[in-house]
Design an enzyme around this catalytic site. Structure first.
Site, PDB file in Angstrom:
ATOM      1  N   LEU A 115     -25.892 -17.412  47.212  1.00  0.00           N
ATOM      2  CA  LEU A 115     -24.837 -18.255  46.635  1.00  0.00           C
ATOM      3  C   LEU A 115     -25.485 -19.567  46.217  1.00  0.00           C
ATOM      4  O   LEU A 115     -25.976 -20.326  47.057  1.00  0.00           O
ATOM      5  CB  LEU A 115     -23.745 -18.488  47.677  1.00  0.00           C
ATOM      6  CG  LEU A 115     -23.073 -17.195  48.183  1.00  0.00           C
ATOM      7  CD1 LEU A 115     -22.225 -17.465  49.422  1.00  0.00           C
ATOM      8  CD2 LEU A 115     -22.221 -16.569  47.082  1.00  0.00           C
ATOM      9  N   GLY A 117     -24.071 -21.954  43.933  1.00  0.00           N
ATOM     10  CA  GLY A 117     -23.120 -22.714  43.108  1.00  0.00           C
ATOM     11  C   GLY A 117     -23.004 -24.179  43.474  1.00  0.00           C
ATOM     12  O   GLY A 117     -22.355 -24.956  42.785  1.00  0.00           O
ATOM     13  N   GLN A 192     -20.142 -17.660  38.601  1.00  0.00           N
ATOM     14  CA  GLN A 192     -18.825 -17.365  39.157  1.00  0.00           C
ATOM     15  C   GLN A 192     -17.757 -17.941  38.228  1.00  0.00           C
ATOM     16  O   GLN A 192     -18.070 -18.625  37.253  1.00  0.00           O
ATOM     17  CB  GLN A 192     -18.704 -17.911  40.573  1.00  0.00           C
ATOM     18  CG  GLN A 192     -18.636 -19.413  40.692  1.00  0.00           C
ATOM     19  CD  GLN A 192     -18.390 -19.840  42.142  1.00  0.00           C
ATOM     20  OE1 GLN A 192     -19.228 -20.460  42.751  1.00  0.00           O
ATOM     21  NE2 GLN A 192     -17.225 -19.528  42.679  1.00  0.00           N
ATOM     22  N   HIS A 223     -16.826 -19.165  47.351  1.00  0.00           N
ATOM     23  CA  HIS A 223     -17.681 -17.975  47.262  1.00  0.00           C
ATOM     24  C   HIS A 223     -16.929 -16.658  47.430  1.00  0.00           C
ATOM     25  O   HIS A 223     -17.484 -15.590  47.214  1.00  0.00           O
ATOM     26  CB  HIS A 223     -18.878 -18.060  48.204  1.00  0.00           C
ATOM     27  CG  HIS A 223     -18.576 -18.583  49.575  1.00  0.00           C
ATOM     28  ND1 HIS A 223     -17.721 -17.963  50.450  1.00  0.00           N
ATOM     29  CD2 HIS A 223     -19.039 -19.689  50.214  1.00  0.00           C
ATOM     30  CE1 HIS A 223     -17.685 -18.652  51.580  1.00  0.00           C
ATOM     31  NE2 HIS A 223     -18.459 -19.704  51.459  1.00  0.00           N
ATOM     32  N   ILE A 252     -27.728 -20.083  49.818  1.00  0.00           N
ATOM     33  CA  ILE A 252     -29.140 -20.371  49.532  1.00  0.00           C
ATOM     34  C   ILE A 252     -29.671 -21.485  50.428  1.00  0.00           C
ATOM     35  O   ILE A 252     -30.867 -21.592  50.665  1.00  0.00           O
ATOM     36  CB  ILE A 252     -29.372 -20.701  48.031  1.00  0.00           C
ATOM     37  CG1 ILE A 252     -30.867 -20.550  47.705  1.00  0.00           C
ATOM     38  CG2 ILE A 252     -28.825 -22.089  47.656  1.00  0.00           C
ATOM     39  CD1 ILE A 252     -31.180 -20.178  46.295  1.00  0.00           C
ATOM     40  N   LYS A 397     -26.859 -28.908  55.476  1.00  0.00           N
ATOM     41  CA  LYS A 397     -25.682 -29.560  54.893  1.00  0.00           C
ATOM     42  C   LYS A 397     -25.898 -31.067  54.808  1.00  0.00           C
ATOM     43  O   LYS A 397     -25.298 -31.757  54.001  1.00  0.00           O
ATOM     44  CB  LYS A 397     -24.423 -29.293  55.738  1.00  0.00           C
ATOM     45  CG  LYS A 397     -24.101 -27.812  55.930  1.00  0.00           C
ATOM     46  CD  LYS A 397     -23.707 -27.149  54.623  1.00  0.00           C
ATOM     47  CE  LYS A 397     -23.454 -25.673  54.786  1.00  0.00           C
ATOM     48  NZ  LYS A 397     -23.543 -24.940  53.525  1.00  0.00           N
TER      49      LYS A 397
END
Length: 509
Positions: A115, A117, A192, A223, A252, A397
């Site tokens: 993922l 995005g 997406q 997602h 990712i 994060k």
């Protein structure tokens, strides 16, 4: 403070009178009618060559909006049942495959999806998050490519890597991919969906024309959109035609989400008394740092992913407790491709709608309707959870996560990061860096060298703090610079169980 009866009114279990329920239903029907009218108008504003694509996109959005109007925002707490026997398997019970030929034949049936995005904005970076340097100047994307290339070389296979981008990251990712021309990995990308943001007051899209170039009117819908977008891109059919059977999906920025051969063997080669699960979610034990992570529950006879947004207010503390909900979803997911295709084509995907409120720079309050990929678990048959080691969950994060991965706590080998054998216990330290470390640039500037963290349990840093070279942090270290003060940790310092405060007094802790 005196009692606050307002809150208590909400938790009274009174039955709403039927007329107000009817009124709510008719208002919802009205909202759906208005939305459909608005979407039809939007379609009339696009160029003929983009009509089919826009039709598909807006029809997906319309279905999501209809689900949002239908759904109860929270679960009925009394309906949560204990997880059935075998719903979550211990990782150790999966066994280990050593036969190289068998491993190669199983890898030939696998597609790896990342993922991709997300933007690095929360860490003060421009562009896709996947291009932030994690270690030795290697980015998330570099490390992922290295992992897959190593796998392909070791077993003589060609496991494809698929990146799901969003309209925010697509262009930049395409540019970055050019530098991997000589890497032995087949890379595929798709975007997406792009859905219109909804005005919170009117429940209508804020965009008025599909030809208007205004990114702030749009958003990528989480997602959970993977299944439909992957199918719409044509890649799902392509991989099925190529004989692929399963995909492994992960974020990712989760450096622990490498291809796991034991899990791959478990889904492709079940024991005689079992059918292969169409869906597998990797979960891991909760620590105090993970209280907000989604968890698996049994609800209305099926496994369900319960996110904090779906928990009634009165039960949030219970949801966060480590004793009642012991595991959380790592978002490392394995799904059977033909089952996924069937569910999408038959429109059987049932995912809870997450309402994400945003305040735009132009002063407008909007909502974004999103879904989480793990929520699809209840649409697949024979779905299971596997309780994996914590090492499979290393997300980045915040800069505090980056500090751990950049330090000597982790060894790096062909793109894979593993906890150093020199650390005497397998848990990772709890690190809290204050707001002056939030942005990657500031964070990098404040460390003249990444400290030795091998024996660290807990680090809290707050205020204007700077670290010299070759610093060692052990046990519990708390460094707090009061407002207006600056603390410089001298090069070569060893801080073990210390509190360093305001004027650089070093106290025994």
């Amino acid at each position: 403070m005196g009692p606050q009866p307002v809150h208590r009114l909400h938790s009274l279990d009174h039955k709403p009178d039927e007329s107000s329920e009817e009124w709510k239903t008719s208002t919802k029907l009205e909202a759906l009618g208005s939305m459909e009218g608005e979407l039809a108008h939007l379609l009339s504003t696009c160029k003929p060559e983009t009509l089919n694509h826009n039709k598909t996109e807006l029809s997906g959005f319309r279905n999501l909006f209809a689900r949002f109007l239908r759904a109860k925002p929270t679960v009925d707490w009394s309906k949560i049942e204990p997880l059935p026997e075998g719903a979550i398997r211990p990782y150790k019970s999966l066994g280990h495959v050593v036969d190289k030929e068998l491993i190669a034949s199983q890898l030939r049936k696998l597609v790896v999806v990342k993922l991709n995005g997300g933007l690095g904005t929360s860490m003060g970076c421009k562009g896709p998050k996947s291009v932030i340097s994690v270690r030795n100047d290697l980015t998330f994307l570099d490390l992922t490519m290295q992992q897959i290339q190593t796998l392909n070389k070791t077993y003589g296979v060609d496991v494809p890597l698929v990146l799901m981008n969003s309209f925010n990251t697509n262009e930049d990712t395409q540019k970055v991919l050019k530098k991997y021309a000589n890497v032995k990995v087949s890379v595929h990308t798709f975007s997406q969906s792009q859905y219109p943001r909804i005005n919170r007051e009117t429940l209508l899209p804020i965009v008025k024309s599909l030809e208007a170039d205004d990114n702030e009117c749009w958003y990528p819908p989480g997602h959970g959109n993977f299944y439909e977008a992957f199918h719409n891109s044509g890649l799902l059919d392509k991989f099925l035609a190529d004989g692929k059977e399963y995909c492994f999906l992960s974020n990712i920025d989760n450096m622990g989400a490498t291809v796991d051969l034991s899990i791959l063997n478990f889904v492709l080669n079940p024991s005689p008394d079992q059918t292969a699960p169409e869906f597998l979610m990797e979960v891991t034990d909760k620590t105090r740092a993970d209280v907000k992570g989604g968890t698996l529950i049994q609800y209305e006879g099926r496994l369900m992913l319960l996110e904090i947004a779906q928990v009634p207010k009165d039960y949030v503390d219970e949801f966060k407790s480590i004793s009642k909900f012991r595991i959380f979803n790592t978002n490392n997911l394995w799904a059977k491709l033909d089952a996924m295709r069937k569910i999408v084509v038959e429109n059987k995907l049932e995912m809870e709608v997450i309402v994400n409120p945003k305040h735009l720079d132009r002063g407008l309050d909007v909502i974004q309707l999103e879904t989480a990929a793990g929520a699809a678990i209840k649409s697949f048959s024979g779905a299971v959870g596997v309780n994996v080691p914590r090492s499979r969950f290393l997300p980045v994060k915040k800069t505090s996560d980056l500090l751990l991965l950049m330090s000597n706590l982790y060894d790096i080998d062909n793109g894979s990061l593993t906890l150093s054998h020199q650390r005497s216990f397998p848990t990772t330290p709890l690190v809290k860096l204050g707001s002056s470390f939030d942005k990657v640039k500031d964070y990098l500037g404040r460390f003249n060298g990444i400290p030795d963290l091998l024996e660290l349990d807990h680090l809290t840093v707050s205020g204007d703090v700077w670290f010299g070279k070759d610093v060692s942090l052990k046990g519990t270290v708390i460094i707090i610079a009061n407002h207006g003060d600056r603390i410089d940790i001298p090069p070569g310092s060893i801080l073990e169980n210390k509190i360093v405060s305001g004027n650089l007094r070093i106290l025994e802790h």
